[in-house]
Design a protein around this motif. Structure first.
Motif, PDB file in Angstrom:
ATOM      1  N   LYS A 115       0.821  -1.209   0.000  1.00  0.00           N
ATOM      2  CA  LYS A 115       0.000   0.000   0.000  1.00  0.00           C
ATOM      3  C   LYS A 115       0.857   1.262   0.000  1.00  0.00           C
ATOM      4  O   LYS A 115       0.546   2.244  -0.669  1.00  0.00           O
ATOM      5  CB  LYS A 115      -0.929  -0.031   1.219  1.00  0.00           C
ATOM      6  CG  LYS A 115      -1.871   1.115   1.314  1.00  0.00           C
ATOM      7  CD  LYS A 115      -2.932   1.057   0.250  1.00  0.00           C
ATOM      8  CE  LYS A 115      -3.964   2.135   0.502  1.00  0.00           C
ATOM      9  NZ  LYS A 115      -4.699   2.473  -0.675  1.00  0.00           N
ATOM     10  N   PHE A 116       1.962   1.258   0.735  1.00  0.00           N
ATOM     11  CA  PHE A 116       2.836   2.427   0.815  1.00  0.00           C
ATOM     12  C   PHE A 116       3.421   2.762  -0.553  1.00  0.00           C
ATOM     13  O   PHE A 116       3.474   3.923  -0.954  1.00  0.00           O
ATOM     14  CB  PHE A 116       3.955   2.183   1.827  1.00  0.00           C
ATOM     15  CG  PHE A 116       4.930   3.312   1.920  1.00  0.00           C
ATOM     16  CD1 PHE A 116       4.576   4.488   2.561  1.00  0.00           C
ATOM     17  CD2 PHE A 116       6.191   3.212   1.363  1.00  0.00           C
ATOM     18  CE1 PHE A 116       5.465   5.542   2.646  1.00  0.00           C
ATOM     19  CE2 PHE A 116       7.088   4.255   1.436  1.00  0.00           C
ATOM     20  CZ  PHE A 116       6.728   5.425   2.086  1.00  0.00           C
ATOM     21  N   GLU A 117       3.865   1.750  -1.296  1.00  0.00           N
ATOM     22  CA  GLU A 117       4.437   1.980  -2.618  1.00  0.00           C
ATOM     23  C   GLU A 117       3.386   2.517  -3.593  1.00  0.00           C
ATOM     24  O   GLU A 117       3.694   3.385  -4.413  1.00  0.00           O
ATOM     25  CB  GLU A 117       5.037   0.696  -3.175  1.00  0.00           C
ATOM     26  CG  GLU A 117       6.342   0.299  -2.526  1.00  0.00           C
ATOM     27  CD  GLU A 117       6.894  -0.962  -3.161  1.00  0.00           C
ATOM     28  OE1 GLU A 117       7.334  -0.894  -4.317  1.00  0.00           O
ATOM     29  OE2 GLU A 117       6.871  -2.002  -2.491  1.00  0.00           O
ATOM     30  N   GLU A 118       2.168   2.017  -3.514  1.00  0.00           N
ATOM     31  CA  GLU A 118       1.108   2.501  -4.390  1.00  0.00           C
ATOM     32  C   GLU A 118       0.788   3.964  -4.110  1.00  0.00           C
ATOM     33  O   GLU A 118       0.624   4.766  -5.032  1.00  0.00           O
ATOM     34  CB  GLU A 118      -0.143   1.641  -4.225  1.00  0.00           C
ATOM     35  CG  GLU A 118      -0.001   0.249  -4.791  1.00  0.00           C
ATOM     36  CD  GLU A 118      -1.202  -0.628  -4.497  1.00  0.00           C
ATOM     37  OE1 GLU A 118      -2.193  -0.130  -3.921  1.00  0.00           O
ATOM     38  OE2 GLU A 118      -1.154  -1.813  -4.860  1.00  0.00           O
ATOM     39  N   ASP A 119       0.713   4.335  -2.810  1.00  0.00           N
ATOM     40  CA  ASP A 119       0.455   5.727  -2.450  1.00  0.00           C
ATOM     41  C   ASP A 119       1.590   6.629  -2.912  1.00  0.00           C
ATOM     42  O   ASP A 119       1.354   7.736  -3.404  1.00  0.00           O
ATOM     43  CB  ASP A 119       0.268   5.868  -0.943  1.00  0.00           C
ATOM     44  CG  ASP A 119      -1.024   5.255  -0.455  1.00  0.00           C
ATOM     45  OD1 ASP A 119      -1.930   5.030  -1.285  1.00  0.00           O
ATOM     46  OD2 ASP A 119      -1.125   4.992   0.760  1.00  0.00           O
ATOM     47  N   TYR A 120       2.818   6.169  -2.749  1.00  0.00           N
ATOM     48  CA  TYR A 120       3.984   6.942  -3.169  1.00  0.00           C
ATOM     49  C   TYR A 120       3.973   7.163  -4.681  1.00  0.00           C
ATOM     50  O   TYR A 120       4.200   8.269  -5.150  1.00  0.00           O
ATOM     51  CB  TYR A 120       5.270   6.230  -2.746  1.00  0.00           C
ATOM     52  CG  TYR A 120       6.524   6.913  -3.215  1.00  0.00           C
ATOM     53  CD1 TYR A 120       7.012   8.027  -2.547  1.00  0.00           C
ATOM     54  CD2 TYR A 120       7.213   6.458  -4.339  1.00  0.00           C
ATOM     55  CE1 TYR A 120       8.150   8.674  -2.978  1.00  0.00           C
ATOM     56  CE2 TYR A 120       8.349   7.097  -4.776  1.00  0.00           C
ATOM     57  CZ  TYR A 120       8.824   8.200  -4.093  1.00  0.00           C
ATOM     58  OH  TYR A 120       9.950   8.826  -4.532  1.00  0.00           O
ATOM     59  N   ASP A 121       3.705   6.106  -5.440  1.00  0.00           N
ATOM     60  CA  ASP A 121       3.662   6.222  -6.896  1.00  0.00           C
ATOM     61  C   ASP A 121       2.557   7.180  -7.341  1.00  0.00           C
ATOM     62  O   ASP A 121       2.741   7.968  -8.273  1.00  0.00           O
ATOM     63  CB  ASP A 121       3.465   4.858  -7.542  1.00  0.00           C
ATOM     64  CG  ASP A 121       4.701   3.992  -7.465  1.00  0.00           C
ATOM     65  OD1 ASP A 121       5.798   4.537  -7.210  1.00  0.00           O
ATOM     66  OD2 ASP A 121       4.558   2.760  -7.649  1.00  0.00           O
ATOM     67  N   LYS A 122       1.408   7.133  -6.678  1.00  0.00           N
ATOM     68  CA  LYS A 122       0.299   8.015  -7.025  1.00  0.00           C
ATOM     69  C   LYS A 122       0.665   9.470  -6.749  1.00  0.00           C
ATOM     70  O   LYS A 122       0.436  10.345  -7.591  1.00  0.00           O
ATOM     71  CB  LYS A 122      -0.948   7.621  -6.225  1.00  0.00           C
ATOM     72  CG  LYS A 122      -2.163   8.416  -6.563  1.00  0.00           C
ATOM     73  CD  LYS A 122      -3.368   7.950  -5.781  1.00  0.00           C
ATOM     74  CE  LYS A 122      -4.562   8.810  -6.060  1.00  0.00           C
ATOM     75  NZ  LYS A 122      -5.706   8.456  -5.238  1.00  0.00           N
ATOM     76  N   LEU A 123       1.266   9.750  -5.603  1.00  0.00           N
ATOM     77  CA  LEU A 123       1.668  11.110  -5.260  1.00  0.00           C
ATOM     78  C   LEU A 123       2.757  11.608  -6.204  1.00  0.00           C
ATOM     79  O   LEU A 123       2.714  12.743  -6.683  1.00  0.00           O
ATOM     80  CB  LEU A 123       2.167  11.166  -3.814  1.00  0.00           C
ATOM     81  CG  LEU A 123       2.694  12.515  -3.342  1.00  0.00           C
ATOM     82  CD1 LEU A 123       1.564  13.538  -3.329  1.00  0.00           C
ATOM     83  CD2 LEU A 123       3.323  12.394  -1.977  1.00  0.00           C
ATOM     84  N   ASP A 165       1.291  12.458  -9.499  1.00  0.00           N
ATOM     85  CA  ASP A 165       0.515  13.686  -9.389  1.00  0.00           C
ATOM     86  C   ASP A 165       1.432  14.909  -9.429  1.00  0.00           C
ATOM     87  O   ASP A 165       1.144  15.894 -10.102  1.00  0.00           O
ATOM     88  CB  ASP A 165      -0.301  13.675  -8.094  1.00  0.00           C
ATOM     89  CG  ASP A 165      -1.166  14.909  -7.951  1.00  0.00           C
ATOM     90  OD1 ASP A 165      -1.817  15.290  -8.941  1.00  0.00           O
ATOM     91  OD2 ASP A 165      -1.189  15.492  -6.843  1.00  0.00           O
TER      92      ASP A 165
END
Length: 57
Positions: free
Chosen positions: A29-37, A40
Protein backbone atom coordinates in the motif's frame (compact mmCIF):
# COMPACT_ATOMS: atom_id res chain seq x y z
CA UNK A 1 0.59 -36.75 -29.27
CA UNK A 2 3.88 -35.40 -27.87
CA UNK A 3 3.10 -31.97 -29.33
CA UNK A 4 0.02 -31.64 -27.15
CA UNK A 5 1.99 -32.63 -24.05
CA UNK A 6 4.66 -30.06 -24.86
CA UNK A 7 2.08 -27.34 -25.36
CA UNK A 8 0.36 -28.17 -22.06
CA UNK A 9 3.67 -28.13 -20.19
CA UNK A 10 4.50 -24.73 -21.72
CA UNK A 11 1.10 -23.34 -20.73
CA UNK A 12 1.44 -24.64 -17.16
CA UNK A 13 4.95 -23.19 -16.92
CA UNK A 14 3.72 -19.79 -18.13
CA UNK A 15 0.86 -19.78 -15.63
CA UNK A 16 3.23 -20.82 -12.84
CA UNK A 17 5.69 -18.04 -13.70
CA UNK A 18 2.87 -15.51 -13.78
CA UNK A 19 1.65 -16.58 -10.33
CA UNK A 20 5.18 -16.39 -8.92
CA UNK A 21 5.63 -12.94 -10.45
CA UNK A 22 2.39 -11.71 -8.88
CA UNK A 23 3.26 -13.15 -5.47
CA UNK A 24 6.86 -12.02 -5.27
CA UNK A 25 6.77 -8.65 -7.00
CA UNK A 26 3.52 -7.08 -5.90
CA UNK A 27 3.49 -3.58 -4.43
CA UNK A 28 2.35 -2.85 -0.92
CA UNK A 29 0.00 0.00 0.00
CA UNK A 30 2.84 2.43 0.82
CA UNK A 31 4.44 1.98 -2.62
CA UNK A 32 1.11 2.50 -4.39
CA UNK A 33 0.45 5.73 -2.45
CA UNK A 34 3.98 6.94 -3.17
CA UNK A 35 3.66 6.22 -6.90
CA UNK A 36 0.30 8.01 -7.02
CA UNK A 37 1.67 11.11 -5.26
CA UNK A 38 4.84 11.13 -7.39
CA UNK A 39 2.80 10.89 -10.59
CA UNK A 40 0.52 13.69 -9.39
CA UNK A 41 3.48 15.97 -8.72
CA UNK A 42 5.04 15.26 -12.12
CA UNK A 43 1.89 15.79 -14.17
CA UNK A 44 -0.14 18.47 -12.39
CA UNK A 45 -0.07 22.21 -13.02
CA UNK A 46 -0.17 22.86 -9.27
CA UNK A 47 3.54 22.10 -8.88
CA UNK A 48 4.66 23.53 -12.23
CA UNK A 49 7.67 25.86 -12.18
CA UNK A 50 7.95 28.61 -14.76
CA UNK A 51 11.02 27.98 -16.91
CA UNK A 52 12.80 29.53 -19.86
CA UNK A 53 10.99 27.29 -22.36
CA UNK A 54 7.46 28.22 -21.24
CA UNK A 55 5.31 30.76 -23.10
CA UNK A 56 5.71 34.32 -21.92
CA UNK A 57 2.29 35.39 -23.21
Amino acid sequence: MPINKTILIAIYAAIGLYVLYKLLLRKDKFEEDYDKLYNDILTSDKYKVKGQYDDRS
